[in-house]
Design an enzyme around this catalytic site. Structure first.
Site, mmCIF file in Angstrom:
data_model
loop_
_atom_site.group_PDB
_atom_site.id
_atom_site.type_symbol
_atom_site.label_atom_id
_atom_site.label_comp_id
_atom_site.label_asym_id
_atom_site.label_seq_id
_atom_site.Cartn_x
_atom_site.Cartn_y
_atom_site.Cartn_z
ATOM 1 C CD GLU A 257 64.207 -7.714 -110.514
ATOM 2 O OE1 GLU A 257 64.321 -8.693 -109.756
ATOM 3 O OE2 GLU A 257 65.187 -7.125 -110.993
ATOM 4 C CG HIS A 278 58.701 20.875 -98.757
ATOM 5 N ND1 HIS A 278 58.202 22.081 -98.348
ATOM 6 C CD2 HIS A 278 58.565 20.029 -97.708
ATOM 7 C CE1 HIS A 278 57.796 21.977 -97.085
ATOM 8 N NE2 HIS A 278 58.004 20.735 -96.675
ATOM 9 C CE LYS A 367 71.185 -9.919 -114.446
ATOM 10 N NZ LYS A 367 71.144 -10.968 -113.429
#
Ligand code: PA5
Length: 374
Positions: A257, A278, A367
């Site tokens: 951010e 792995h 938003k």
């Protein structure tokens, strides 16, 4: 002291200019926070934490992004002892997750800490509505109000207004500190204190870092900038302690951010070894060479330390630039220092890339779009 094993070319004049800019930025309050802590606020926080511990088996922490990742990172890493367990909610819009959190609380005694700087974010707002209803159902209006702790803006926002009108215990997210830099404010301190983290020690570690870690933060910021300029566009934070998974998440938010704007920045990713050797180990060793690795080399046991060594050698041979960051200790003081180190390094790094470390227009855009749709 945090050790950083690299020696980038540092332009001292530019660094001084950047430090001055950060110090004068209206969102630079975190820079001196550990040294100028409001001790009255700290006492109030601890009293609230004691009350919550005395009357609740669960504290439901409702918040998203900077309003939850920092304290979750420390609580999960240190696994402190407390009779009161923390439950997280309001960090997604999944109905399933919300139901799970409500079920987990069940008939147990609980309190709620709703955390939102803006006081208008949808995810925590929806979760808060549900948990508030549950509190009222269980305890009645009046006691429910005494079990709600609101951490939000000092003067504005829907949460602020409701908290004032309903008389919730309130804590403030300072104007000059943004979400992802707020873990050492009440945003993180109240949940951490309830969870049993020694917040005095955490603060002590951070306060020492204000003086001691500037050099290491500058070095790391310049190194990642130098590597970024060579075309490595992805940084993989590697830790060998599974309990630090959320610290990695906090780092990804902090760097993502702060730096990812105007077409700039290094994409932050993370792995936990040896588990991820792995799964992602193949790619790290031999895949597309656009990434570099930052090992956070926490003090660990002997076998795990050998894995760190093996990975460092193998990945360097595989053509990945490998940086090492070695925290001094795996405890509150160590993490306090590490939080400050990364906050400072991130702010400097974003400035090197020529972007504002303290805004998040991309998050706001999402938003706004969501508000239109819901
Ligand atoms: O770092 C940030 O600013 C964001 O991640 C915010 O913390 C996040 O969007 C939540 O915002 P708020 O605390 O206003 O609910």
């Amino acid at each position: 002291m945090i050790e950083v094993n690299c020696s980038p070319d540092i332009d001292l004049e530019r660094t001084k200019g950047i430090m001055t800019e950060i110090a004068h930025d209206t969102m630079g309050g975190w820079l001196w926070l550990p040294r100028k802590y409001d001790m009255g606020e700290l006492v109030r926080l601890k009293e609230a934490a004691k009350k919550i511990q005395a009357e609740s088996e669960y504290l439901v922490c409702i918040g998203i992004g900077g309003s939850y990742l920092g304290h979750r990172a420390i609580i999960e890493a240190l696994r402190p002892k407390s009779e009161t367990k923390i439950i997280y909610a309001g960090n997604s819009l999944s109905r399933r997750e919300l139901e799970r959190a409500l079920e987990k609380v069940g008939d147990h005694d609980f309190s709620v800490n709703v955390i939102s700087k803006s006081g208008t974010t949808l995810e925590p707002a929806l979760a808060f509505r549900e948990f508030k209803a549950k509190l009222i159902e269980k305890y009645g209006e009046e006691e429910a109000r005494s079990r709600i702790y609101a951490t939000t803006d000092a003067k504005k926002g829907a949460l602020h207004d409701e908290a004032v009108a309903s008389g919730y215990t309130r804590f403030v997210v300072p104007d000059n500190i943004g979400g992802r830099y707020s873990v050492l404010t009440a945003v993180g301190m109240l949940p951490m204190a309830v969870a049993g983290v020694d917040i005095d020690k955490l603060l002590e570690g951070a306060a020492e870092a204000v003086e001691e870690e500037v050099g290491s933060a500058v070095k790391y910021a310049w190194m990642r900038y130098e590597i970024g300029q060579k075309g490595y566009d992805t940084e993989v934070f590697a830790s060998f302690e599974p309990a630090t998974m959320y610290f990695n998440e906090w780092l990804k938010q902090l760097f993502g951010e702060s730096e990812g704007k105007n077409g700039q920045g290094i994409f932050p990713a993370s792995v936990i070894y040896s588990t991820d050797l792995h799964s992602l180990g193949q790619f790290m060793q031999d895949g597309r060479r656009n990434l570099f690795e930052t090992i956070i080399d926490y003090p660990t046991d002997e076998t795990n330390a050998k894995v760190v060594q093996a990975v460092r050698i193998a990945h360097t041979d595989g053509g990945i630039p490998v940086l090492d960051i070695k925290p001094e200790s795996y405890d509150e003081k160590g993490f306090g220092a590490l939080i400050y180190f990364f906050e400072l390094a991130c702010a400097i790094s974003a400035k090197l890339f020529g972007v504002n470390p303290f805004d998040q227009p991309g998050v706001e855009a999402y938003k706004e779009e969501l508000k239109k749709l819901i």
